[in-house]
Scaffold this motif. Structure first.
Motif, PDB file in Angstrom:
ATOM      1  N   VAL A   1       0.862  -1.182   0.000  1.00  0.00           N
ATOM      2  CA  VAL A   1       0.000   0.000   0.000  1.00  0.00           C
ATOM      3  C   VAL A   1       0.895   1.227   0.000  1.00  0.00           C
ATOM      4  CG1 VAL A   1      -1.722   1.313   1.296  1.00  0.00           C
ATOM      5  CG2 VAL A   1      -1.902  -1.168   1.191  1.00  0.00           C
ATOM      6  N   ILE A   2       0.637   2.115  -0.949  1.00  0.00           N
ATOM      7  CA  ILE A   2       1.437   3.333  -1.057  1.00  0.00           C
ATOM      8  C   ILE A   2       0.539   4.542  -0.791  1.00  0.00           C
ATOM      9  CG2 ILE A   2       1.088   3.429  -3.572  1.00  0.00           C
ATOM     10  CD1 ILE A   2       3.794   4.759  -3.862  1.00  0.00           C
ATOM     11  N   THR A   3       1.037   5.475  -0.002  1.00  0.00           N
ATOM     12  CA  THR A   3       0.325   6.738   0.188  1.00  0.00           C
ATOM     13  C   THR A   3       1.138   7.830  -0.479  1.00  0.00           C
ATOM     14  OG1 THR A   3      -0.580   5.979   2.280  1.00  0.00           O
ATOM     15  CG2 THR A   3      -0.675   8.336   1.863  1.00  0.00           C
ATOM     16  N   ILE A   4       0.495   8.512  -1.400  1.00  0.00           N
ATOM     17  CA  ILE A   4       1.169   9.572  -2.145  1.00  0.00           C
ATOM     18  C   ILE A   4       0.572  10.899  -1.711  1.00  0.00           C
ATOM     19  CG2 ILE A   4       1.748  10.423  -4.454  1.00  0.00           C
ATOM     20  CD1 ILE A   4       1.108   7.594  -5.494  1.00  0.00           C
ATOM     21  N   SER A   5       1.350  11.642  -0.962  1.00  0.00           N
ATOM     22  CA  SER A   5       0.895  12.929  -0.439  1.00  0.00           C
ATOM     23  C   SER A   5       2.107  13.685   0.085  1.00  0.00           C
ATOM     24  CB  SER A   5      -0.109  12.725   0.701  1.00  0.00           C
ATOM     25  OG  SER A   5       0.569  12.278   1.857  1.00  0.00           O
TER      26      SER A   5
ATOM     27  N   THR B   1       7.271  12.513 -11.919  1.00  0.00           N
ATOM     28  CA  THR B   1       7.770  11.243 -12.451  1.00  0.00           C
ATOM     29  C   THR B   1       6.620  10.323 -12.868  1.00  0.00           C
ATOM     30  OG1 THR B   1       9.699  11.407 -11.029  1.00  0.00           O
ATOM     31  CG2 THR B   1       9.209   9.229 -11.934  1.00  0.00           C
ATOM     32  N   PHE B   2       5.618  10.197 -12.010  1.00  0.00           N
ATOM     33  CA  PHE B   2       4.470   9.334 -12.310  1.00  0.00           C
ATOM     34  C   PHE B   2       3.748   9.777 -13.589  1.00  0.00           C
ATOM     35  CE2 PHE B   2       3.936   8.419  -7.492  1.00  0.00           C
ATOM     36  CZ  PHE B   2       4.600   7.208  -7.593  1.00  0.00           C
ATOM     37  N   TYR B   3       3.908  11.072 -13.923  1.00  0.00           N
ATOM     38  CA  TYR B   3       3.155  11.642 -15.051  1.00  0.00           C
ATOM     39  C   TYR B   3       3.893  11.506 -16.380  1.00  0.00           C
ATOM     40  CZ  TYR B   3      -0.616  14.679 -16.757  1.00  0.00           C
ATOM     41  OH  TYR B   3      -1.740  15.195 -17.388  1.00  0.00           O
TER      42      TYR B   3
ATOM     43  N   ARG C   1       0.065   7.044 -17.823  1.00  0.00           N
ATOM     44  CA  ARG C   1       0.713   7.906 -16.826  1.00  0.00           C
ATOM     45  C   ARG C   1      -0.258   8.069 -15.660  1.00  0.00           C
ATOM     46  NH1 ARG C   1       0.182  13.675 -20.226  1.00  0.00           N
ATOM     47  NH2 ARG C   1      -2.097  13.789 -20.029  1.00  0.00           N
ATOM     48  N   PHE C   2       0.258   8.571 -14.554  1.00  0.00           N
ATOM     49  CA  PHE C   2      -0.573   8.738 -13.354  1.00  0.00           C
ATOM     50  C   PHE C   2      -0.374  10.134 -12.778  1.00  0.00           C
ATOM     51  CE2 PHE C   2      -0.755   8.914  -8.734  1.00  0.00           C
ATOM     52  CZ  PHE C   2      -2.079   8.550  -8.529  1.00  0.00           C
ATOM     53  N   SER C   3      -1.439  10.667 -12.183  1.00  0.00           N
ATOM     54  CA  SER C   3      -1.292  11.922 -11.435  1.00  0.00           C
ATOM     55  C   SER C   3      -2.195  11.924 -10.209  1.00  0.00           C
ATOM     56  CB  SER C   3      -1.663  13.127 -12.314  1.00  0.00           C
ATOM     57  OG  SER C   3      -1.440  14.326 -11.600  1.00  0.00           O
TER      58      SER C   3
ATOM     59  N   TYR D   1      -3.767  13.769  -2.470  1.00  0.00           N
ATOM     60  CA  TYR D   1      -3.803  12.625  -1.544  1.00  0.00           C
ATOM     61  C   TYR D   1      -4.410  11.391  -2.200  1.00  0.00           C
ATOM     62  CZ  TYR D   1      -4.673   9.613   2.431  1.00  0.00           C
ATOM     63  OH  TYR D   1      -4.670   8.532   3.278  1.00  0.00           O
ATOM     64  N   ILE D   2      -3.631  10.314  -2.203  1.00  0.00           N
ATOM     65  CA  ILE D   2      -4.176   9.020  -2.618  1.00  0.00           C
ATOM     66  C   ILE D   2      -3.460   7.913  -1.850  1.00  0.00           C
ATOM     67  CG2 ILE D   2      -2.596   8.720  -4.589  1.00  0.00           C
ATOM     68  CD1 ILE D   2      -5.050   7.433  -6.071  1.00  0.00           C
ATOM     69  N   LYS D   3      -4.264   6.945  -1.434  1.00  0.00           N
ATOM     70  CA  LYS D   3      -3.717   5.745  -0.803  1.00  0.00           C
ATOM     71  C   LYS D   3      -4.164   4.587  -1.677  1.00  0.00           C
ATOM     72  CE  LYS D   3      -3.961   3.377   3.683  1.00  0.00           C
ATOM     73  NZ  LYS D   3      -4.546   3.505   5.047  1.00  0.00           N
ATOM     74  N   ALA D   4      -3.220   3.844  -2.207  1.00  0.00           N
ATOM     75  CA  ALA D   4      -3.551   2.812  -3.188  1.00  0.00           C
ATOM     76  C   ALA D   4      -2.833   1.506  -2.871  1.00  0.00           C
ATOM     77  CB  ALA D   4      -3.172   3.271  -4.589  1.00  0.00           C
ATOM     78  N   MET D   5      -3.544   0.411  -3.125  1.00  0.00           N
ATOM     79  CA  MET D   5      -2.940  -0.908  -3.013  1.00  0.00           C
ATOM     80  C   MET D   5      -2.383  -1.291  -4.375  1.00  0.00           C
ATOM     81  SD  MET D   5      -4.796  -4.447  -1.966  1.00  0.00           S
ATOM     82  CE  MET D   5      -5.314  -3.880  -0.344  1.00  0.00           C
ATOM     83  N   ARG D   6      -1.142  -1.771  -4.380  1.00  0.00           N
ATOM     84  CA  ARG D   6      -0.509  -2.227  -5.614  1.00  0.00           C
ATOM     85  C   ARG D   6      -0.378  -3.743  -5.540  1.00  0.00           C
ATOM     86  NH1 ARG D   6       4.653   1.834  -5.838  1.00  0.00           N
ATOM     87  NH2 ARG D   6       5.159   0.724  -3.909  1.00  0.00           N
ATOM     88  N   LEU D   7      -0.954  -4.424  -6.499  1.00  0.00           N
ATOM     89  CA  LEU D   7      -0.903  -5.885  -6.510  1.00  0.00           C
ATOM     90  C   LEU D   7       0.167  -6.331  -7.490  1.00  0.00           C
ATOM     91  CD1 LEU D   7      -4.755  -6.347  -6.741  1.00  0.00           C
ATOM     92  CD2 LEU D   7      -3.378  -6.669  -4.708  1.00  0.00           C
TER      93      LEU D   7
HETATM   94  C1  KMT Z   1       2.439   4.102 -10.982  1.00  0.00           C
HETATM   95  O1  KMT Z   1       2.861   3.020 -11.365  1.00  0.00           O
HETATM   96  O2  KMT Z   1       2.417   5.107 -11.688  1.00  0.00           O
HETATM   97  C2  KMT Z   1       1.979   4.198  -9.643  1.00  0.00           C
HETATM   98  O3  KMT Z   1       2.150   3.270  -8.929  1.00  0.00           O
HETATM   99  C3  KMT Z   1       1.316   5.418  -9.248  1.00  0.00           C
HETATM  100  C4  KMT Z   1       0.847   5.332  -7.881  1.00  0.00           C
HETATM  101  S1  KMT Z   1      -0.449   4.179  -7.607  1.00  0.00           S
HETATM  102  C5  KMT Z   1      -1.832   5.182  -7.374  1.00  0.00           C
END
Ligand code: KMT
Ligand code: NI
Length: 174
Positions: free
Chosen positions: A61-65, A79-81, A130-132, A138-144
């Motif tokens: 679980v990652i919290t991005i904030s 970077t995520f973007y 890409r992700f933003s 604020y986002i808390k996400a589970m990465r599988l």
């Molecule tokens: C990704 O791979 O870009 C990420 O893991 C972004 C964070 S998960 C919401």
């Protein structure tokens, strides 16, 4: 989850950038993107069942904030973007907060998936994305992930990559 075309304006990536044109669920599915929503008391059971069915044994679980990441937050957001692909699926389950996953469609347009708590997404290997975070920062996400995830982001262009080639083949039928 709301899905729409990005307006392609260059201002702050954390704004909605909603063109006003929605993308129907069928068009999302045709890109090989799987979207679910798991909420309520059985939410985690549903996540577990999905993970089991696809052989995803591990998770974090990652919290991005700014609070959780401090000084590196702004750098991470940039970077995520950066547009990239992976040689494995990218599976994310949103636990709290919200975020944008942008994926390229068959005509190279950005399709934006605005994800809220309970939303789960599976991006296929080889899709450019890409992700933003949003303006809530604020986002808390589970990465599988599998035992040995091929998580390295390969920046675009990497059109000759085997997974890219196979991905394009897989969506051609649609
Ligand atoms: C990704 O791979 O870009 C990420 O893991 C972004 C964070 S998960 C919401
Ligand atoms: Ni990624």
């Amino acid at each position: 989850m709301k899905v729409y075309y990005h307006d392609n304006t260059a201002e702050d990536q954390r704004l909605d950038h909603d063109s006003g044109i929605e993308v129907p669920a069928e068009a999302v599915a045709n890109l090989g993107v799987l979207a679910y929503n798991f909420t309520g008391p059985s939410a985690l059971d549903n996540v577990d069942a999905l993970a089991l069915s696809r052989d995803y044994k591990n998770r974090d679980v990652i919290t991005i904030s700014p609070v959780s990441m401090g000084d590196v937050y702004e750098e991470k957001v940039k970077t995520f973007y950066k547009e990239h692909l992976h040689e494995d699926e990218e599976i994310r389950y949103i636990v709290e907060g919200e975020g944008f996953f942008d994926v390229r469609d068959g005509q190279d347009r950005w399709v934006r998936l605005k994800m809220d708590a309970g939303d789960l997404i599976i991006l296929p290997a080889g899709i450019y994305h890409r992700f933003s975070t949003t303006s809530t920062n604020y986002i808390k996400a589970m990465r599988l992930f599998k035992d040995e995830p091929k998580w390295t982001p390969l920046p675009r262009p990497c059109d000759d990559n085997q997974y890219r080639v196979e991905y394009l083949q897989s969506i051609k039928a649609n």
